[in-house]
Design a protein around this motif. Sequence first.
Motif, mmCIF file in Angstrom:
data_model
loop_
_atom_site.group_PDB
_atom_site.id
_atom_site.type_symbol
_atom_site.label_atom_id
_atom_site.label_comp_id
_atom_site.label_asym_id
_atom_site.label_seq_id
_atom_site.Cartn_x
_atom_site.Cartn_y
_atom_site.Cartn_z
ATOM 1 N N ARG A 148 50.064 42.778 42.917
ATOM 2 C CA ARG A 148 50.020 43.402 41.880
ATOM 3 C C ARG A 148 50.697 44.838 41.763
ATOM 4 O O ARG A 148 51.561 44.931 40.814
ATOM 5 C CB ARG A 148 48.559 43.696 41.887
ATOM 6 C CG ARG A 148 48.308 44.794 40.738
ATOM 7 C CD ARG A 148 46.680 45.270 40.389
ATOM 8 N NE ARG A 148 46.050 45.652 41.556
ATOM 9 C CZ ARG A 148 44.804 45.575 41.774
ATOM 10 N NH1 ARG A 148 44.011 44.982 40.826
ATOM 11 N NH2 ARG A 148 44.191 46.321 42.950
ATOM 12 N N GLU A 149 50.730 45.461 42.973
ATOM 13 C CA GLU A 149 51.618 46.744 43.052
ATOM 14 C C GLU A 149 53.034 46.495 42.789
ATOM 15 O O GLU A 149 53.865 47.093 41.850
ATOM 16 C CB GLU A 149 51.364 47.631 44.393
ATOM 17 C CG GLU A 149 49.889 47.703 44.645
ATOM 18 C CD GLU A 149 49.216 46.720 45.718
ATOM 19 O OE1 GLU A 149 49.595 45.530 45.274
ATOM 20 O OE2 GLU A 149 48.688 46.885 46.499
ATOM 21 N N GLY A 150 53.868 45.403 43.482
ATOM 22 C CA GLY A 150 55.060 45.200 43.349
ATOM 23 C C GLY A 150 55.463 44.640 41.954
ATOM 24 O O GLY A 150 56.695 45.071 41.534
ATOM 25 N N SER A 151 54.663 43.781 41.540
ATOM 26 C CA SER A 151 54.793 43.325 40.192
ATOM 27 C C SER A 151 55.039 44.365 39.094
ATOM 28 O O SER A 151 55.857 44.408 38.166
ATOM 29 C CB SER A 151 54.078 42.292 39.919
ATOM 30 O OG SER A 151 52.607 42.685 39.659
ATOM 31 N N LEU A 152 53.926 45.317 39.077
ATOM 32 C CA LEU A 152 53.929 46.462 38.021
ATOM 33 C C LEU A 152 55.243 47.212 38.167
ATOM 34 O O LEU A 152 55.839 47.694 37.203
ATOM 35 C CB LEU A 152 52.647 47.229 38.119
ATOM 36 C CG LEU A 152 51.331 46.575 37.738
ATOM 37 C CD1 LEU A 152 50.021 47.428 37.984
ATOM 38 C CD2 LEU A 152 51.497 46.341 36.186
ATOM 39 N N LEU A 153 55.629 47.600 39.586
ATOM 40 C CA LEU A 153 56.700 48.260 39.861
ATOM 41 C C LEU A 153 57.986 47.411 39.223
ATOM 42 O O LEU A 153 59.048 48.181 38.622
ATOM 43 C CB LEU A 153 57.123 48.702 41.247
ATOM 44 C CG LEU A 153 58.388 49.077 41.671
ATOM 45 C CD1 LEU A 153 58.446 50.670 41.188
ATOM 46 C CD2 LEU A 153 58.342 49.243 43.180
ATOM 47 N N PHE A 154 57.944 46.248 39.555
ATOM 48 C CA PHE A 154 59.196 45.610 39.122
ATOM 49 C C PHE A 154 59.388 45.328 37.566
ATOM 50 O O PHE A 154 60.366 45.486 36.985
ATOM 51 C CB PHE A 154 59.088 43.937 39.737
ATOM 52 C CG PHE A 154 60.143 43.286 39.401
ATOM 53 C CD1 PHE A 154 61.614 43.314 39.855
ATOM 54 C CD2 PHE A 154 60.158 41.936 38.103
ATOM 55 C CE1 PHE A 154 62.493 42.757 39.744
ATOM 56 C CE2 PHE A 154 61.315 41.291 38.093
ATOM 57 C CZ PHE A 154 62.458 41.700 38.749
ATOM 58 N N PRO A 180 48.004 58.851 43.394
ATOM 59 C CA PRO A 180 47.801 58.830 45.089
ATOM 60 C C PRO A 180 46.768 58.014 45.270
ATOM 61 O O PRO A 180 45.588 58.253 44.735
ATOM 62 C CB PRO A 180 47.578 60.314 45.296
ATOM 63 C CG PRO A 180 48.375 60.954 44.189
ATOM 64 C CD PRO A 180 47.898 60.064 42.751
ATOM 65 N N ASN A 181 47.062 57.117 46.483
ATOM 66 C CA ASN A 181 45.962 56.135 46.951
ATOM 67 C C ASN A 181 45.337 55.383 45.805
ATOM 68 O O ASN A 181 44.242 54.642 45.963
ATOM 69 C CB ASN A 181 44.710 56.805 47.526
ATOM 70 C CG ASN A 181 45.016 58.028 48.905
ATOM 71 O OD1 ASN A 181 46.169 57.343 49.529
ATOM 72 N ND2 ASN A 181 44.833 59.109 48.800
ATOM 73 N N GLY A 182 45.997 54.953 44.626
ATOM 74 C CA GLY A 182 45.663 54.306 43.614
ATOM 75 C C GLY A 182 45.855 52.911 43.945
ATOM 76 O O GLY A 182 46.605 52.370 45.004
ATOM 77 N N PRO A 183 45.179 51.902 43.410
ATOM 78 C CA PRO A 183 45.229 50.552 43.582
ATOM 79 C C PRO A 183 46.541 49.939 43.041
ATOM 80 O O PRO A 183 46.896 48.761 43.589
ATOM 81 C CB PRO A 183 44.135 49.906 42.791
ATOM 82 C CG PRO A 183 44.001 51.043 41.573
ATOM 83 C CD PRO A 183 44.086 52.303 41.943
ATOM 84 N N SER A 223 40.033 43.072 40.939
ATOM 85 C CA SER A 223 39.210 44.091 39.961
ATOM 86 C C SER A 223 40.104 45.430 40.185
ATOM 87 O O SER A 223 40.198 45.879 41.360
ATOM 88 C CB SER A 223 37.693 44.280 40.079
ATOM 89 O OG SER A 223 37.502 44.932 39.189
ATOM 90 N N ASP A 224 40.331 45.952 39.054
ATOM 91 C CA ASP A 224 41.199 47.355 39.123
ATOM 92 C C ASP A 224 40.565 47.996 37.873
ATOM 93 O O ASP A 224 40.925 47.818 36.715
ATOM 94 C CB ASP A 224 42.706 47.077 39.347
ATOM 95 C CG ASP A 224 43.258 48.609 39.177
ATOM 96 O OD1 ASP A 224 42.689 49.557 39.323
ATOM 97 O OD2 ASP A 224 44.520 48.422 38.649
ATOM 98 N N ALA A 225 39.698 49.088 37.949
ATOM 99 C CA ALA A 225 39.200 49.797 36.958
ATOM 100 C C ALA A 225 40.270 50.709 36.019
ATOM 101 O O ALA A 225 40.502 50.738 34.703
ATOM 102 C CB ALA A 225 38.081 50.795 37.247
#
Length: 694
Positions: free
Chosen positions: A94-100, A145-148, A320-322
């Motif tokens: 998730r994190e990398g795909s959003l960055l990409f 910071p420290n976010g999902p 899940s990510d609020a």
Amino acid sequence: MLLLGQLGMAIGLIGAVVAIITLVLGRSSDNEQTTRFGYYLTFVSAFGITLSTLVITVAFFIRDYSIFYVASNRSTDVSSLRWLYDLSGVWAGREGSLLFWAWLLAIFTAYIAWRGLRDLDELTNMALMVLNVIVTLFCIVLIVPNGPNNPFLATPAHMLVNGTLVGQGATLGMNPLLQHWAMILHPPTLFVGYAGLTVPFAYAMAALIIGDASSDWVKKVDRVTLFAWFFLGAGIGLGSIWAYVVLGWGGYWAWDPVENASILPWFVGVGLIHSFTIYRLRDGFKRWAIFFAAFTFAMVILGTWITRSGLVQSVHAFASDALSAWLFGFMIWGPILAAAIGLTLRWDLFSDEDEFESLTSREAAYYLTNVIMFMASLIIAIMTTASWWSGLFMQNSLNYSAMSYELLARPVGIVFLFILAVCPLLSWRTTDTGRFLKKIMIPSIAALGILALLIWEWIAVLRPTYADMVALGGEVANRYLQFGQPMYDITTLLGFALASFLIANTLALFVRGVRARMKATGENAPSALWSVLTKARSQSGGYLAHIAIGIIVIGLIGSAMFVRDIAVVIPDRAGETIEIADYTLIYQDRVEEQLANGDNQMTVNFAVERDGRSVGTVSPSMTEFALQGQTRLNASVTSEPLRDIFVVFQGMQDGMISMNVKINPLIWFVWAGFGLLLIGTMLAMWPKKKRLAA
């Protein structure tokens, strides 16, 4: 590297925010230097996000597991594709795909800034401002910071000793299902499409902001829109190939929520492209174009919300990510609300006088296409998210099966095919009946020839008897029995007939164009055809896309409605056979091996014969991944021109081999049609040479 990655995101966020401010100030003060500074800041923002993306990419290649995202998505593959899996780790989670995605969006934004830097026209200035707003929102999602969604979090100390993952950290790694060549390409091509479809939305908002109802904004984005739609389609196709050969169920589309998330903007994009055509050529469909630009972007973000919010369950979705749920929820409704307010304020300016005068006009066909694409997308979106919204109001949430979607798709698809087939024969404003009948005669005769071949294949090979389906069982057989044989037969004949006419009619248009070219220039047929394809690229590309749709429909009918499917258990003994349709699979042997990374792979080999003639071999396998404790079924496919033999090895128990075998007819029409669709789109989006002023 963590600090460098976070620094890049900070630069990206600050650059985008200040660019927004300077672009707004530049417009309000009519100051060219302030506006130009906003363009330069856009480049700064793109540089920062590029730096962060480069950091995460390098970290995968040097295996820097101090970054938790890298550790969580590392590949343990030992094949020659290992370096590509390292690269695909960038967008695997998730994190990398959003960055990409944010990086691609920043690149598109920088491209728009570079293209408009010389003129600094007001339309591009405001479009650039809107794009920077979207870049800012993505940066906020990533930088918390420290976010999902922050890809630059440190790996917990207890998981990493001297650069080596230990304990719980040693179990981290990429999902084995993602380690396939199609999944290396599938996400980035989708993301290019998603990011590119932001551009027409930005220009539509800019046109509303400055009150410019001319077709200038459409001309600035029509090629970018086709470019994005092309990549979105390619991504969907690659995902279908991956589903076909990796997931082991023998199909390529299951109406899964994440699959629907990718097809929604593609469907709406059809309406957007057609609206642009009328806007550019006829100065009409202005409100449609604005609305579809906003709705397409909203569908892009809806796909992100479905995948990343965790509120809609799917085999593809992330946890899940609020934060994602709320922020992307806002980004879904924001564009629609902005377009609604803008069109309300500019209603008279973007008026469409006499949108169409007759139901038999070409404008009416375009209008109905837009309505179908909008309504189909809206209904699919509602059905896809039903498990979430119904749970808010009902004790038992709603969930729709694949059959529910098919009940919608088949009649809508037939109507859409009819419109596609007839549209090129219609005239602008109104259609003369005599001319229409004259135009339709030759294509109808040619269509009967194509239809005759399809009916022959249907009667001789595809069409099972009712008793056959009762005995066969399986998912497709159950659908056959529920729909009933008459309904199956009617749907098949209608689909084949309309697809045949669509192909024949569009080919007739090419023949007509070639003959006119030969008469006008004296060229021979091949040269005239080349001239038609290269000098009228937009129209020729559209025609190729229409032919492709007809070919795809033929493939969909065969490969979705007439699959032969059996599950069988045979002894682990050479010479054992499996009979399905008129094919015989002869068991050869079983091979077990342990790979260098500790994974275990078991392969069973079969010879395939048809009527005593060798067709080929299939070698399905099963891989047990030591690190993840998961098992992946590796399907094996051998093909003939009109069908695939699809085989899955499902495991061993008590000396018996469990198998699933499918005969998928006409499936290569789907792949060939999709390839032709991409070629047609590529031809249509190819830039035209600019004519020099006299």
